[in-house]
Design a protein around this motif. Structure first.
Motif, PDB file in Angstrom:
ATOM      1  N   ASN A 598      -5.048   0.233  12.459  1.00  0.00           N
ATOM      2  CA  ASN A 598      -3.828  -0.479  12.083  1.00  0.00           C
ATOM      3  C   ASN A 598      -4.021  -1.405  10.887  1.00  0.00           C
ATOM      4  OD1 ASN A 598      -2.364   0.678  14.259  1.00  0.00           O
ATOM      5  ND2 ASN A 598      -3.247  -0.836  15.646  1.00  0.00           N
ATOM      6  N   TYR A 599      -5.088  -1.201  10.132  1.00  0.00           N
ATOM      7  CA  TYR A 599      -5.357  -2.061   8.974  1.00  0.00           C
ATOM      8  C   TYR A 599      -4.245  -1.854   7.950  1.00  0.00           C
ATOM      9  CZ  TYR A 599      -8.102  -4.450   5.368  1.00  0.00           C
ATOM     10  OH  TYR A 599      -8.546  -5.319   4.401  1.00  0.00           O
ATOM     11  N   PHE A 600      -3.477  -2.905   7.692  1.00  0.00           N
ATOM     12  CA  PHE A 600      -2.248  -2.794   6.918  1.00  0.00           C
ATOM     13  C   PHE A 600      -2.490  -2.241   5.516  1.00  0.00           C
ATOM     14  CE2 PHE A 600       0.789  -4.670   3.909  1.00  0.00           C
ATOM     15  CZ  PHE A 600       1.992  -4.229   4.448  1.00  0.00           C
ATOM     16  N   GLU A 601      -3.414  -2.837   4.766  1.00  0.00           N
ATOM     17  CA  GLU A 601      -3.628  -2.443   3.372  1.00  0.00           C
ATOM     18  C   GLU A 601      -4.029  -0.979   3.256  1.00  0.00           C
ATOM     19  OE1 GLU A 601      -4.694  -5.144   4.785  1.00  0.00           O
ATOM     20  OE2 GLU A 601      -4.150  -6.881   3.537  1.00  0.00           O
ATOM     21  N   SER A 602      -4.949  -0.543   4.125  1.00  0.00           N
ATOM     22  CA  SER A 602      -5.402   0.854   4.053  1.00  0.00           C
ATOM     23  C   SER A 602      -4.319   1.823   4.507  1.00  0.00           C
ATOM     24  CB  SER A 602      -6.668   1.044   4.892  1.00  0.00           C
ATOM     25  OG  SER A 602      -7.755   0.363   4.307  1.00  0.00           O
ATOM     26  N   TYR A 622       2.168   7.857   8.057  1.00  0.00           N
ATOM     27  CA  TYR A 622       1.458   6.596   7.797  1.00  0.00           C
ATOM     28  C   TYR A 622       2.423   5.465   7.456  1.00  0.00           C
ATOM     29  CZ  TYR A 622      -3.232   8.505   8.125  1.00  0.00           C
ATOM     30  OH  TYR A 622      -4.399   9.053   8.604  1.00  0.00           O
ATOM     31  N   TRP A 623       3.513   5.798   6.690  1.00  0.00           N
ATOM     32  CA  TRP A 623       4.492   4.757   6.405  1.00  0.00           C
ATOM     33  C   TRP A 623       5.116   4.233   7.693  1.00  0.00           C
ATOM     34  CZ3 TRP A 623       4.128   2.284   2.200  1.00  0.00           C
ATOM     35  CH2 TRP A 623       3.889   2.899   0.973  1.00  0.00           C
ATOM     36  N   GLU A 624       5.374   5.134   8.621  1.00  0.00           N
ATOM     37  CA  GLU A 624       6.048   4.732   9.862  1.00  0.00           C
ATOM     38  C   GLU A 624       5.104   4.065  10.861  1.00  0.00           C
ATOM     39  OE1 GLU A 624       8.054   8.281  11.148  1.00  0.00           O
ATOM     40  OE2 GLU A 624       9.858   7.770   9.986  1.00  0.00           O
ATOM     41  N   ARG A 625       3.789   4.084  10.576  1.00  0.00           N
ATOM     42  CA  ARG A 625       2.850   3.337  11.405  1.00  0.00           C
ATOM     43  C   ARG A 625       2.982   1.828  11.180  1.00  0.00           C
ATOM     44  NH1 ARG A 625      -3.172   6.113  11.205  1.00  0.00           N
ATOM     45  NH2 ARG A 625      -2.604   8.209  11.962  1.00  0.00           N
ATOM     46  N   ILE A 626       3.523   1.484  10.043  1.00  0.00           N
ATOM     47  CA  ILE A 626       3.640   0.065   9.703  1.00  0.00           C
ATOM     48  C   ILE A 626       4.710  -0.567  10.586  1.00  0.00           C
ATOM     49  CG2 ILE A 626       4.213  -1.574   7.874  1.00  0.00           C
ATOM     50  CD1 ILE A 626       3.282   0.580   5.871  1.00  0.00           C
ATOM     51  N   PRO A 627       4.402  -1.639  11.302  1.00  0.00           N
ATOM     52  CA  PRO A 627       5.387  -2.294  12.166  1.00  0.00           C
ATOM     53  C   PRO A 627       6.647  -2.674  11.382  1.00  0.00           C
ATOM     54  CG  PRO A 627       3.199  -3.200  12.547  1.00  0.00           C
ATOM     55  CD  PRO A 627       3.094  -2.318  11.347  1.00  0.00           C
ATOM     56  N   LYS A 628       7.767  -2.590  12.037  1.00  0.00           N
ATOM     57  CA  LYS A 628       9.039  -2.840  11.366  1.00  0.00           C
ATOM     58  C   LYS A 628       9.126  -4.249  10.786  1.00  0.00           C
ATOM     59  CE  LYS A 628      11.739   0.578  13.921  1.00  0.00           C
ATOM     60  NZ  LYS A 628      12.923   0.812  14.791  1.00  0.00           N
ATOM     61  N   ASN A 629       8.492  -5.203  11.441  1.00  0.00           N
ATOM     62  CA  ASN A 629       8.563  -6.578  10.938  1.00  0.00           C
ATOM     63  C   ASN A 629       7.714  -6.789   9.682  1.00  0.00           C
ATOM     64  OD1 ASN A 629       6.091  -6.336  12.239  1.00  0.00           O
ATOM     65  ND2 ASN A 629       6.178  -8.364  13.173  1.00  0.00           N
ATOM     66  N   LYS A 630       6.910  -5.771   9.310  1.00  0.00           N
ATOM     67  CA  LYS A 630       6.094  -5.868   8.095  1.00  0.00           C
ATOM     68  C   LYS A 630       6.619  -4.957   6.975  1.00  0.00           C
ATOM     69  CE  LYS A 630       1.719  -7.219  10.251  1.00  0.00           C
ATOM     70  NZ  LYS A 630       0.281  -6.901  10.387  1.00  0.00           N
ATOM     71  N   ARG A 631       7.743  -4.299   7.210  1.00  0.00           N
ATOM     72  CA  ARG A 631       8.296  -3.380   6.211  1.00  0.00           C
ATOM     73  C   ARG A 631       9.174  -4.152   5.226  1.00  0.00           C
ATOM     74  NH1 ARG A 631      10.142   1.838   9.965  1.00  0.00           N
ATOM     75  NH2 ARG A 631       8.089   2.157  10.971  1.00  0.00           N
ATOM     76  N   ASN A 632       8.581  -4.515   4.101  1.00  0.00           N
ATOM     77  CA  ASN A 632       9.345  -5.196   3.062  1.00  0.00           C
ATOM     78  C   ASN A 632      10.167  -4.184   2.267  1.00  0.00           C
ATOM     79  OD1 ASN A 632       7.478  -3.909   1.419  1.00  0.00           O
ATOM     80  ND2 ASN A 632       6.205  -5.734   1.200  1.00  0.00           N
ATOM     81  N   GLU A 633      10.862  -4.647   1.278  1.00  0.00           N
ATOM     82  CA  GLU A 633      11.765  -3.774   0.518  1.00  0.00           C
ATOM     83  C   GLU A 633      11.037  -2.612  -0.165  1.00  0.00           C
ATOM     84  OE1 GLU A 633      15.235  -4.063  -2.953  1.00  0.00           O
ATOM     85  OE2 GLU A 633      14.426  -5.879  -2.016  1.00  0.00           O
ATOM     86  N   ASN A 638       9.953   3.263  -0.222  1.00  0.00           N
ATOM     87  CA  ASN A 638       8.995   4.378  -0.187  1.00  0.00           C
ATOM     88  C   ASN A 638       9.277   5.319   0.977  1.00  0.00           C
ATOM     89  OD1 ASN A 638       7.431   3.776  -2.471  1.00  0.00           O
ATOM     90  ND2 ASN A 638       6.197   2.283  -1.342  1.00  0.00           N
ATOM     91  N   ILE A 639       9.643   4.740   2.112  1.00  0.00           N
ATOM     92  CA  ILE A 639       9.966   5.575   3.276  1.00  0.00           C
ATOM     93  C   ILE A 639      11.170   6.471   2.967  1.00  0.00           C
ATOM     94  CG2 ILE A 639      10.841   5.509   5.650  1.00  0.00           C
ATOM     95  CD1 ILE A 639       9.133   2.995   6.091  1.00  0.00           C
ATOM     96  N   GLU A 640      12.182   5.897   2.342  1.00  0.00           N
ATOM     97  CA  GLU A 640      13.365   6.683   1.991  1.00  0.00           C
ATOM     98  C   GLU A 640      13.029   7.756   0.963  1.00  0.00           C
ATOM     99  OE1 GLU A 640      16.353   6.640   3.395  1.00  0.00           O
ATOM    100  OE2 GLU A 640      15.433   5.219   4.810  1.00  0.00           O
ATOM    101  N   MET A 641      12.173   7.418   0.022  1.00  0.00           N
ATOM    102  CA  MET A 641      11.792   8.379  -1.011  1.00  0.00           C
ATOM    103  C   MET A 641      11.045   9.565  -0.401  1.00  0.00           C
ATOM    104  SD  MET A 641       9.676   7.639  -4.519  1.00  0.00           S
ATOM    105  CE  MET A 641       8.267   6.996  -3.612  1.00  0.00           C
TER     106      MET A 641
END
Length: 649
Positions: A598-602, A622-633, A638-641
């Motif tokens: 779960n290392y955010f940067e990697s 991998y994008w969706e592994r990022i917790p929703k509270n850490k998903r900035n703009e 990137n997820i939408e793209m």
């Protein structure tokens, strides 16, 4: 008429030679042997704990190893004063406890051959050799020093007095007169009280190990000196109480209980009547039951209160206990994988991250560089053989103490043996939760207690004479200590420069960081005390100076020194990414995420890399592994793209 040889009653026999004890503390002080002996013990007990520098990352480790080596080297130069008829009486070298110390040094040195990074073994090897030499030298001194137990306790008194004065001054300045409520790390203010140590727990541990000698002085001395001993002992206990180090509290409790058990079971060896022993048993049982009742019925909410700190020892969810238990579990797994050889001295911190997966560690828990249990530490780094030898040291200590108690030695020497027994119990208890095996102060006191045991046992176990010429001992010893001094100077220089490099890093002064980092010595060590490869500082500077290819090459050197440092792996992956080498970037990010999934940067970098490799499905995972509270703009964009790319396929 023959003169009468009958002495008058009430008159002293002036022709009788006074014993060393009757002559006082400075008995025979100005003989060469005693001068060397006193200055040697004074250097170990009083001077060495004052060796300290805030300019070094660890202000008390390598600098005290260097100080210890200097003291031992100087003693080696003067070892000839102990010469008797051309040879020194080293019969005590036949003592089996010393054999275990020597065997432990050998297994430590051998383990380096199985280490991933052998340079990390040098600290353990040099420290272990120094303590072996210390034990031998101290026994040699005790054999020639008049009333050595009293002298030793007096010297410890001076050290304890200095230590508690420094501690109380810090407590007054940083706790009582504090202008903040917590330390910058969010800890209680008492963490500011470190004495001349790197951490309050190490300070507390060193104070605990002084108690056996302070207690002996309290018992043996008389008059004003006894009052001083009592005052310093109480001040030492008060400071230990204020420091709230749970392993030390538990160590004192268990040491006291174990000593009382010895007195109850073997009271006849200490001239205790059955009545006194029964009273001691009743008082002990009442105290234990009352203590347990208070601990488990107390409902106070102050987590740093005495009772709650004691309760937290057995609470798996308290403080750092959950992570400590995970680290111990990891250590057991490591021991199973390397049962015979271990991973090599000093290499637990390199190998342990390989076992992190599945334990739910976060980025904040990546600073475990020791298992916080010396027994597991030895087992994992030196294998089952090293562990057996290590435990053999304590077995022999206890066996010899039992023999001393059962001997015809004077009662005061048996009392000293009992107090040292308590000190060893305290040390072992602290070892189960901390790392006194690494710290120079704690090892010096373990060496002193071992020398006490060997000396006392030597008085009841006659050995065959073993004469050794001074040069046979002193020349090899001086060569070894000369190397340790060179090693220590190099390590101190490295830590001073790394500390300065971190300041340039914080200021983003990349040019000065680069100029300094290329000068950091790596001859004896290429990892700093917090397991960061020294080459990382140079690579980071190059990367920020837009010298990406050079940065990649230096990052590779850093990874070679420590392949499990996750932020170094992440930085190397970024340089590959910036150079357009996406396949190698993917491999490096995989290594990082294998350690900490779960290392955010990697995670972000892996998702971006997979996008460049046109593996949009995995990129989205991998994008969706990022917790929703850490998903900035940017992350949401990137997820939408990626989703749009998948829709087009």
């Amino acid at each position: 008429m023959a003169k009468s040889h009958v002495k008058s009653k009430g008159k002293k026999d002036k022709s009788r030679t006074a014993s060393p004890e009757e002559k006082g503390f400075l008995a025979g002080f100005f003989t060469p042997v005693n001068l060397v002996s006193y200055f040697f013990i004074f250097g170990l007990v009083v001077v060495l704990p004052l060796v300290y520098s805030a300019k070094v990352l660890d202000p008390a480790l390598h600098i005290r190893l260097l100080g210890l080596a200097v003291i031992l080297l100087i003693f080696s130069l003067f070892i000839g004063v102990f010469d008797v008829n051309g040879k020194i009486g080293f019969a005590f070298l036949q003592n089996r406890l010393l054999w275990f110390f020597a065997a432990y040094f050998l297994i430590t040195a051998i383990s380096a051959f199985f280490a991933y990074n052998y340079k990390e073994s040098l600290l353990d090897i040099t420290k272990t050799f120094s303590i072996l030499a210390l034990v031998i030298y101290v026994v040699l001194v005790f054999q020639r020093m008049p009333s050595w137990p009293e002298k030793l306790s007096g010297i410890v008194l001076i050290s304890a007095l200095i230590a508690v004065i420094i501690g109380f001054q810090q407590y007054y300045d940083r706790v009582i007169n504090a202008t903040v409520e917590k330390t910058p790390d969010g800890d209680a203010l008492v963490y500011f009280v470190k004495g001349l140590m790197a951490h309050k727990n190490m300070y507390s541990s060193s104070l605990m190990l002084m108690l056996p000698f302070l207690a002996y002085g309290t018992i043996r001395q008389k008059g004003f000196l006894r009052i001083v001993f009592v005052a310093v002992t109480l001040a030492t206990l008060a400071m230990i109480l204020l420091l709230s180090t749970r392993s030390v509290w538990l160590g004192i409790i268990l040491a006291t209980l174990a000593s009382v058990v010895v007195l109850i079971v073997g009271g006849n060896y200490f001239n205790l009547s059955k009545k006194v022993r029964k009273i001691a048993l009743v008082i002990s049982l009442v105290a234990v039951i009352a203590g347990i009742a208070i601990v488990f019925t107390y409902q106070g909410k102050d987590g740093f209160s005495v009772v709650n700190r004691i309760k937290s020892i057995v609470d798996p969810g308290a403080s750092n206990n959950p992570y400590r238990l995970k680290i111990w579990d990891i250590s057991f797994s490591m021991a199973k994988d390397y049962p015979l050889t271990g991973v090599g001295a000093g290499n637990w911190k390199i190998e342990s991250p390989k076992y992190y997966k599945g334990y739910g560690f976060g980025k904040d828990q990546l600073n475990w560089v020791r298992p916080h249990n010396d027994f597991l530490w030895v087992l994992t780094e030196k294998g089952i053989v090293g562990f057996i030898i290590f435990m053999g040291i304590f077995f022999m200590l206890f066996w010899y103490l039992i023999r001393v108690w059962r001997s015809e030695l004077p009662l005061d020497r048996k009392v000293l043996a009992l107090l040292v027994f308590g000190g060893i119990i305290g040390y072992m208890t602290d070892s189960a939760f901390s790392f006194p095996l690494e710290r120079i102060d704690q090892q010096v006191y373990l060496g002193l207690m071992s020398a006490v045991v060997i000396t006392l046992h030597g008085q009841i176990a006659v050995k065959k004479p073993l004469g050794i010429r001074p040069v046979v001992v002193s020349v090899p010893a001086m060569l070894a200590f000369g190397f340790i001094i060179i090693y220590g100077i190099s390590e101190i220089k490295m830590e001073v420069m790394v500390k300065e490099a971190r300041q340039y890093h914080q200021k983003s002064d990349w040019k000065k960081l680069h100029d300094l980092s290329v000068k950091i010595p790596t001859t004896f060590r290429d990892i700093d005390p917090e397991v960061m490869p020294v080459k990382w500082y140079e690579a980071l500077a190059l990367a920020n100076l837009d010298k990406t290819e050079e940065a990649r090459d230096v990052y590779l050197e850093a990874v070679k020194a420590n392949p499990t440092r996750i932020n170094v792996l992440n930085n190397l992956g970024r340089t590959y990414f910036q150079l357009g080498d996406y396949e190698n970037a993917r491999k490096i990010f995989e290594q990082a995420l294998a350690i900490l999934p779960n290392y955010f940067e990697s995670t972000v970098n892996m998702a971006s890399t997979l996008y460049q490799l046109k593996d949009y499905k995995k990129s989205l995972e991998y994008w969706e592994r990022i917790p929703k509270n850490k998903r900035n703009e940017p992350i949401l964009n990137n997820i939408e793209m990626v989703k749009r790319k998948l829709q087009k396929e």
